[in-house]
Design a protein around this motif. Structure first.
Motif, short mmCIF file in Angstrom:
data_model
loop_
_atom_site.label_atom_id
_atom_site.label_comp_id
_atom_site.label_asym_id
_atom_site.label_seq_id
_atom_site.Cartn_x
_atom_site.Cartn_y
_atom_site.Cartn_z
N ARG A 84 0.84 -1.21 0.00
CA ARG A 84 0.00 0.00 0.00
C ARG A 84 0.87 1.26 0.00
NH1 ARG A 84 -2.30 3.60 3.65
NH2 ARG A 84 -4.18 4.57 2.78
N SER A 89 -2.64 -0.43 -3.62
CA SER A 89 -3.62 -0.86 -2.64
C SER A 89 -4.30 -2.17 -3.02
CB SER A 89 -4.68 0.23 -2.43
OG SER A 89 -4.14 1.34 -1.78
N LEU A 93 -4.43 -5.47 -0.38
CA LEU A 93 -5.64 -5.92 0.31
C LEU A 93 -5.62 -7.41 0.67
CD1 LEU A 93 -8.41 -5.27 1.44
CD2 LEU A 93 -9.36 -5.56 -0.87
N VAL A 97 -6.30 -8.99 4.46
CA VAL A 97 -7.38 -9.94 4.71
C VAL A 97 -6.83 -11.21 5.35
CG1 VAL A 97 -9.14 -11.40 3.64
CG2 VAL A 97 -8.84 -9.03 2.86
N ALA A 119 -7.18 -2.95 5.94
CA ALA A 119 -8.02 -3.45 4.84
C ALA A 119 -9.02 -2.38 4.41
CB ALA A 119 -8.75 -4.72 5.27
N ALA A 123 -9.29 -1.02 0.65
CA ALA A 123 -10.45 -1.54 -0.08
C ALA A 123 -11.09 -0.47 -0.95
CB ALA A 123 -11.49 -2.07 0.91
N GLU A 124 -11.87 -0.93 -1.92
CA GLU A 124 -12.72 -0.02 -2.69
C GLU A 124 -13.77 0.57 -1.76
OE1 GLU A 124 -12.29 0.86 -5.76
OE2 GLU A 124 -10.64 -0.52 -6.19
N ASP A 127 -16.49 -1.36 0.12
CA ASP A 127 -16.07 -2.33 1.14
C ASP A 127 -15.41 -1.66 2.34
OD1 ASP A 127 -16.97 -4.60 -0.18
OD2 ASP A 127 -15.13 -4.78 -1.35
N ARG A 128 -15.09 -0.40 2.24
CA ARG A 128 -14.39 0.27 3.34
C ARG A 128 -15.20 0.25 4.62
NH1 ARG A 128 -11.42 5.80 1.76
NH2 ARG A 128 -10.96 5.57 3.99
N TRP A 131 -15.19 -3.21 6.36
CA TRP A 131 -13.96 -3.51 7.07
C TRP A 131 -13.79 -2.64 8.31
CZ3 TRP A 131 -11.32 -7.65 7.18
CH2 TRP A 131 -11.26 -8.50 6.07
#
Length: 283
Positions: A84, A89, A93, A97, A119, A123-124, A127-128, A131
């Motif tokens: 990252r 990124s 990820l 995970v 994560a 994440a996109e 999904d943020r 997480w």
């Protein structure tokens, strides 16, 4: 399990941090712990932008980590951080995970919350939130040490909500973050930043009097510590202007104009922001 490596970190002094880890490494006989220390040295390298050295140190850690689940999850976590930090990124990820899953399986709550936090950052957007919520759940239900992550996780949740104009929900997250930060008042900077975040949400909700009160407390800390913050003064200038407190608005706008060019790389190119502060400074 407690994390006895965490107290060795000083993110404002990477050289000192590196020396402490190197000294600990020299005296540590246990291979699993040595592997963990190497992962932290890899993180230091990554923060310096030396990704090749970071990866080499992680390979050394990996060779020692076979018998240590905790060391193996740290390898995954720090490999993700290296990816990252280098700007990838998407590649980072899966490592976060995997670190999270391994940490949950071993009841390593501090590392699990850290991995969920990372994560969320990798994440996109869709999904943020998921997480972040996972991390908050682990931090709230895990060890006392894992509760450290409530501050960063709730802060990130608040800004995600703020950026989608969900200001009431953002304020709720920021106020939870502030309440958590106030449990450790010795970390005055974290408390001040949490006050600023809550104030920004209150400004968006047109609750400027409350926002100004929070910002004055944040600025009070920066003055006492000799750490002026242009963003705090900029925000207070806005609320003061809205409340008709022209002198306070003018004074804080002038301070912001003196601090932000050096503190914020984006400031010089933001003509509307500069123009607004100049207008307040001259009122």
């Amino acid at each position: 399990m407690s994390d006895d490596l965490r107290p060795l970190w000083d993110f404002d002094d990477l050289d000192a941090t590196e020396r402490l880890f190197e000294v600990r490494l020299e005296s540590e006989p246990d291979e699993g712990v040595r592997a963990e220390i190497l992962t932290q040295l890899a993180r230091v390298a990554g923060l310096r932008g030396d990704f090749d050295t970071g990866e080499r140190l992680l390979r050394e850690a990996e060779a020692l980590a076979a018998a240590s689940p905790r060391a193996r999850m740290r390898v995954e976590l720090e490999r993700g951080r290296l990816r990252r930090s280098s700007g990838n990124s998407a590649a980072a990820l899966p490592f976060f995970v995997k670190a999270y899953e391994q940490a949950i399986a071993q009841d390593e709550h501090f590392i699990a919350a850290d991995a969920a936090h990372m994560a969320a950052l990798a994440a996109e957007h869709e999904d943020r939130h998921r997480w972040t919520e996972r991390g908050i759940e682990v931090a709230e239900s895990g060890t006392e040490e894992a509760r450290y992550w409530l501050g960063p996780l709730l802060n990130n949740l608040g800004w995600d909500l703020y950026e989608t104009n969900e200001y009431e929900q953002a304020l709720s997250a920021f106020e939870r973050a502030l309440a958590h930060r106030e449990e450790t008042p010795e970390d005055g900077q974290a408390v001040a930043i949490a006050r600023y975040a809550a104030a920004k949400a209150k400004q968006a909700l047109n609750r400027h009097d409350e926002a100004a009160s929070q910002l004055r407390l944040a600025i009070e800390w920066t003055v006492a510590e000799g750490q002026p913050d242009g963003w705090f003064h900029e925000a207070l200038a806005e609320s003061s202007a809205t409340l008709g407190r022209d002198d306070e608005a003018r004074d804080n706008a002038r301070i912001a104009l003196s601090l932000l060019p050096e503190a914020d790389p984006s400031f010089a190119g933001d003509a509307s922001r500069i123009g607004r502060l100049r207008k307040l400074a001259e009122a």
